[in-house]
Motif scaffolding. Structure first.
Motif, PDB file in Angstrom:
ATOM      1  N   HIS A 122       3.911   0.207  22.037  1.00 42.94           N
ATOM      2  CA  HIS A 122       5.372   0.228  22.004  1.00 42.94           C
ATOM      3  C   HIS A 122       5.910  -0.599  20.847  1.00 42.94           C
ATOM      4  O   HIS A 122       7.099  -0.549  20.552  1.00 42.94           O
ATOM      5  CB  HIS A 122       5.968  -0.230  23.345  1.00 42.94           C
ATOM      6  N   ASN A 123       5.056  -1.338  20.152  1.00 44.51           N
ATOM      7  CA  ASN A 123       5.445  -2.059  18.946  1.00 44.51           C
ATOM      8  C   ASN A 123       5.564  -1.020  17.823  1.00 44.51           C
ATOM      9  O   ASN A 123       4.566  -0.561  17.280  1.00 44.51           O
ATOM     10  CB  ASN A 123       4.397  -3.119  18.616  1.00 44.51           C
ATOM     11  N   GLU A 124       6.770  -0.643  17.506  1.00 46.01           N
ATOM     12  CA  GLU A 124       7.002   0.428  16.527  1.00 46.01           C
ATOM     13  C   GLU A 124       6.507   0.063  15.133  1.00 46.01           C
ATOM     14  O   GLU A 124       6.172   0.945  14.349  1.00 46.01           O
ATOM     15  CB  GLU A 124       8.480   0.830  16.501  1.00 46.01           C
ATOM     16  N   LEU A 125       6.460  -1.226  14.814  1.00 47.93           N
ATOM     17  CA  LEU A 125       5.911  -1.623  13.523  1.00 47.93           C
ATOM     18  C   LEU A 125       4.433  -1.242  13.442  1.00 47.93           C
ATOM     19  O   LEU A 125       3.971  -0.750  12.408  1.00 47.93           O
ATOM     20  CB  LEU A 125       6.093  -3.130  13.296  1.00 47.93           C
ATOM     21  N   PHE A 126       3.696  -1.425  14.525  1.00 50.66           N
ATOM     22  CA  PHE A 126       2.283  -1.054  14.530  1.00 50.66           C
ATOM     23  C   PHE A 126       2.129   0.460  14.378  1.00 50.66           C
ATOM     24  O   PHE A 126       1.228   0.926  13.686  1.00 50.66           O
ATOM     25  CB  PHE A 126       1.593  -1.532  15.804  1.00 50.66           C
ATOM     26  N   VAL A 127       3.006   1.224  15.010  1.00 45.97           N
ATOM     27  CA  VAL A 127       2.960   2.683  14.854  1.00 45.97           C
ATOM     28  C   VAL A 127       3.266   3.050  13.404  1.00 45.97           C
ATOM     29  O   VAL A 127       2.615   3.930  12.827  1.00 45.97           O
ATOM     30  CB  VAL A 127       3.924   3.372  15.847  1.00 45.97           C
ATOM     31  N   ALA A 128       4.214   2.354  12.785  1.00 49.08           N
ATOM     32  CA  ALA A 128       4.527   2.607  11.371  1.00 49.08           C
ATOM     33  C   ALA A 128       3.327   2.273  10.482  1.00 49.08           C
ATOM     34  O   ALA A 128       3.029   3.009   9.526  1.00 49.08           O
ATOM     35  CB  ALA A 128       5.757   1.804  10.945  1.00 49.08           C
ATOM     36  N   TYR A 129       2.637   1.172  10.780  1.00 45.61           N
ATOM     37  CA  TYR A 129       1.416   0.845  10.028  1.00 45.61           C
ATOM     38  C   TYR A 129       0.413   1.989  10.138  1.00 45.61           C
ATOM     39  O   TYR A 129      -0.214   2.383   9.145  1.00 45.61           O
ATOM     40  CB  TYR A 129       0.750  -0.413  10.581  1.00 45.61           C
ATOM     41  N   LEU A 130       0.225   2.515  11.342  1.00 50.00           N
ATOM     42  CA  LEU A 130      -0.729   3.602  11.544  1.00 50.00           C
ATOM     43  C   LEU A 130      -0.314   4.855  10.780  1.00 50.00           C
ATOM     44  O   LEU A 130      -1.146   5.517  10.156  1.00 50.00           O
ATOM     45  CB  LEU A 130      -0.876   3.907  13.034  1.00 50.00           C
ATOM     46  N   ARG A 131       0.971   5.187  10.825  1.00 51.02           N
ATOM     47  CA  ARG A 131       1.447   6.390  10.132  1.00 51.02           C
ATOM     48  C   ARG A 131       1.301   6.249   8.615  1.00 51.02           C
ATOM     49  O   ARG A 131       1.010   7.236   7.923  1.00 51.02           O
ATOM     50  CB  ARG A 131       2.882   6.695  10.519  1.00 51.02           C
ATOM     51  N   ALA A 132       1.504   5.042   8.096  1.00 52.49           N
ATOM     52  CA  ALA A 132       1.322   4.814   6.664  1.00 52.49           C
ATOM     53  C   ALA A 132      -0.154   4.777   6.299  1.00 52.49           C
ATOM     54  O   ALA A 132      -0.524   5.093   5.166  1.00 52.49           O
ATOM     55  CB  ALA A 132       1.984   3.501   6.259  1.00 52.49           C
ATOM     56  N   GLY A 133      -0.983   4.405   7.273  1.00 52.68           N
ATOM     57  CA  GLY A 133      -2.407   4.175   7.040  1.00 52.68           C
ATOM     58  C   GLY A 133      -2.617   2.681   6.840  1.00 52.68           C
ATOM     59  O   GLY A 133      -1.919   2.060   6.028  1.00 52.68           O
ATOM     60  N   LEU A 134      -3.527   2.095   7.594  1.00 56.34           N
ATOM     61  CA  LEU A 134      -3.720   0.645   7.509  1.00 56.34           C
ATOM     62  C   LEU A 134      -4.135   0.181   6.115  1.00 56.34           C
ATOM     63  O   LEU A 134      -3.644  -0.856   5.661  1.00 56.34           O
ATOM     64  CB  LEU A 134      -4.711   0.159   8.564  1.00 56.34           C
ATOM     65  N   PRO A 135      -4.995   0.909   5.397  1.00 56.83           N
ATOM     66  CA  PRO A 135      -5.302   0.448   4.037  1.00 56.83           C
ATOM     67  C   PRO A 135      -4.059   0.411   3.137  1.00 56.83           C
ATOM     68  O   PRO A 135      -3.888  -0.521   2.354  1.00 56.83           O
ATOM     69  CB  PRO A 135      -6.336   1.458   3.537  1.00 56.83           C
ATOM     70  N   THR A 136      -3.181   1.398   3.273  1.00 59.41           N
ATOM     71  CA  THR A 136      -1.945   1.417   2.487  1.00 59.41           C
ATOM     72  C   THR A 136      -1.034   0.272   2.905  1.00 59.41           C
ATOM     73  O   THR A 136      -0.480  -0.434   2.053  1.00 59.41           O
ATOM     74  CB  THR A 136      -1.222   2.771   2.657  1.00 59.41           C
ATOM     75  N   ALA A 137      -0.876   0.076   4.213  1.00 59.45           N
ATOM     76  CA  ALA A 137      -0.046  -1.028   4.703  1.00 59.45           C
ATOM     77  C   ALA A 137      -0.588  -2.360   4.203  1.00 59.45           C
ATOM     78  O   ALA A 137       0.180  -3.252   3.813  1.00 59.45           O
ATOM     79  CB  ALA A 137       0.016  -1.002   6.227  1.00 59.45           C
ATOM     80  N   ARG A 138      -1.896  -2.502   4.191  1.00 56.14           N
ATOM     81  CA  ARG A 138      -2.510  -3.744   3.703  1.00 56.14           C
ATOM     82  C   ARG A 138      -2.171  -3.969   2.239  1.00 56.14           C
ATOM     83  O   ARG A 138      -1.809  -5.070   1.826  1.00 56.14           O
ATOM     84  CB  ARG A 138      -4.017  -3.692   3.897  1.00 56.14           C
ATOM     85  N   LEU A 139      -2.327  -2.951   1.419  1.00 57.77           N
ATOM     86  CA  LEU A 139      -2.009  -3.091  -0.003  1.00 57.77           C
ATOM     87  C   LEU A 139      -0.545  -3.471  -0.207  1.00 57.77           C
ATOM     88  O   LEU A 139      -0.224  -4.333  -1.035  1.00 57.77           O
ATOM     89  CB  LEU A 139      -2.323  -1.800  -0.755  1.00 57.77           C
ATOM     90  N   LEU A 140       0.339  -2.841   0.546  1.00 59.18           N
ATOM     91  CA  LEU A 140       1.767  -3.148   0.414  1.00 59.18           C
ATOM     92  C   LEU A 140       2.066  -4.594   0.841  1.00 59.18           C
ATOM     93  O   LEU A 140       2.864  -5.277   0.197  1.00 59.18           O
ATOM     94  CB  LEU A 140       2.602  -2.165   1.227  1.00 59.18           C
ATOM     95  N   GLU A 141       1.417  -5.044   1.904  1.00 54.40           N
ATOM     96  CA  GLU A 141       1.612  -6.436   2.367  1.00 54.40           C
ATOM     97  C   GLU A 141       1.065  -7.415   1.323  1.00 54.40           C
ATOM     98  O   GLU A 141       1.688  -8.435   1.057  1.00 54.40           O
ATOM     99  CB  GLU A 141       0.944  -6.654   3.716  1.00 54.40           C
ATOM    100  N   ASP A 142      -0.086  -7.092   0.733  1.00 53.47           N
ATOM    101  CA  ASP A 142      -0.651  -7.976  -0.297  1.00 53.47           C
ATOM    102  C   ASP A 142       0.282  -8.054  -1.506  1.00 53.47           C
ATOM    103  O   ASP A 142       0.454  -9.126  -2.083  1.00 53.47           O
ATOM    104  CB  ASP A 142      -2.039  -7.479  -0.732  1.00 53.47           C
ATOM    105  N   LEU A 143       0.891  -6.937  -1.888  1.00 46.55           N
ATOM    106  CA  LEU A 143       1.821  -6.936  -3.015  1.00 46.55           C
ATOM    107  C   LEU A 143       3.072  -7.766  -2.706  1.00 46.55           C
ATOM    108  O   LEU A 143       3.620  -8.422  -3.582  1.00 46.55           O
ATOM    109  CB  LEU A 143       2.228  -5.511  -3.379  1.00 46.55           C
ATOM    110  N   ALA A 144       3.507  -7.716  -1.451  1.00 44.63           N
ATOM    111  CA  ALA A 144       4.721  -8.441  -1.057  1.00 44.63           C
ATOM    112  C   ALA A 144       4.491  -9.951  -1.064  1.00 44.63           C
ATOM    113  O   ALA A 144       5.425 -10.721  -1.217  1.00 44.63           O
ATOM    114  CB  ALA A 144       5.178  -7.989   0.315  1.00 44.63           C
ATOM    115  N   GLU A 145       3.240 -10.379  -0.885  1.00 44.60           N
ATOM    116  CA  GLU A 145       2.934 -11.808  -0.858  1.00 44.60           C
ATOM    117  C   GLU A 145       2.908 -12.292  -2.238  1.00 44.60           C
ATOM    118  O   GLU A 145       3.061 -13.073  -2.887  1.00 44.60           O
ATOM    119  CB  GLU A 145       1.595 -12.064  -0.161  1.00 44.60           C
TER     120      GLU A 145
END
Length: 159
Positions: free
Chosen positions: A136-159
């Motif tokens: 029910h955590n919609e952010l986690f569902v969004a991570y899955l829809r984006a793909g976790l490797p993609t979400a990881r890269l985006l988070e690393d860029l944001a840091e």
């Protein structure tokens, strides 16, 4: 939010999802303690005294039930890879967090996606087998829809 009626549920053969606390129908909260029921236990929130027994392979990767940074996402990716490898070897796997809905769901869903499911199929299966409240955590569902490797890269860029 209703708690599950048992400590863990099988999502696909050999792959289980659960939490550290659960309720039996009409009962008070009870703690789910793992002993040697599984070959591999993946813990996303560790609580002392909840097992598993000595000799059971145990991966611990603390993850919050909220926004994840690149390192946390990398850990989830590694847990899902290890779960898939264990399943391929005929081993049983439990992914667990506190209630067994979101953090464990993220690992289980990514495991299913690595095995060919798309994000929405994985979420539907988990909700059907575990609980309608799972993921029910919609952010986690969004991570899955984006793909976790993609979400990881985006988070690393944001840091």
């Amino acid at each position: 939010m209703p708690a599950p009626s048992r400590p863990w549920d099988e999502i696909v053969p050999g792959l289980w999802m659960g939490g550290h606390e659960f309720r039996r129908p009409g009962g008070r909260p009870e703690f789910a303690v793992v002993s040697d029921e599984f070959d591999l236990v993946q813990t996303l929130l560790r609580l002392p005294g909840h097992g598993p027994d000595q000799g059971v392979e145990h991966h611990v990767w603390p993850v919050p039930d909220g926004p994840l940074d690149g390192t946390q996402l990398a850990g989830v990716i590694r847990l899902a890879q290890a779960a898939g490898e264990a399943l391929d070897a005929g081993r049983t796997v439990l992914a667990r967090c506190y209630h067994g809905y979101n953090r464990s769901g993220l690992v289980v869903a990514h495991t299913l996606m690595r095995r060919g499911a798309d994000a929405d199929e994985a979420v539907r299966l988990i909700r059907a087998r575990r609980s309608p409240w799972a993921l029910h955590n919609e952010l986690f569902v969004a991570y899955l829809r984006a793909g976790l490797p993609t979400a990881r890269l985006l988070e690393d860029l944001a840091e």
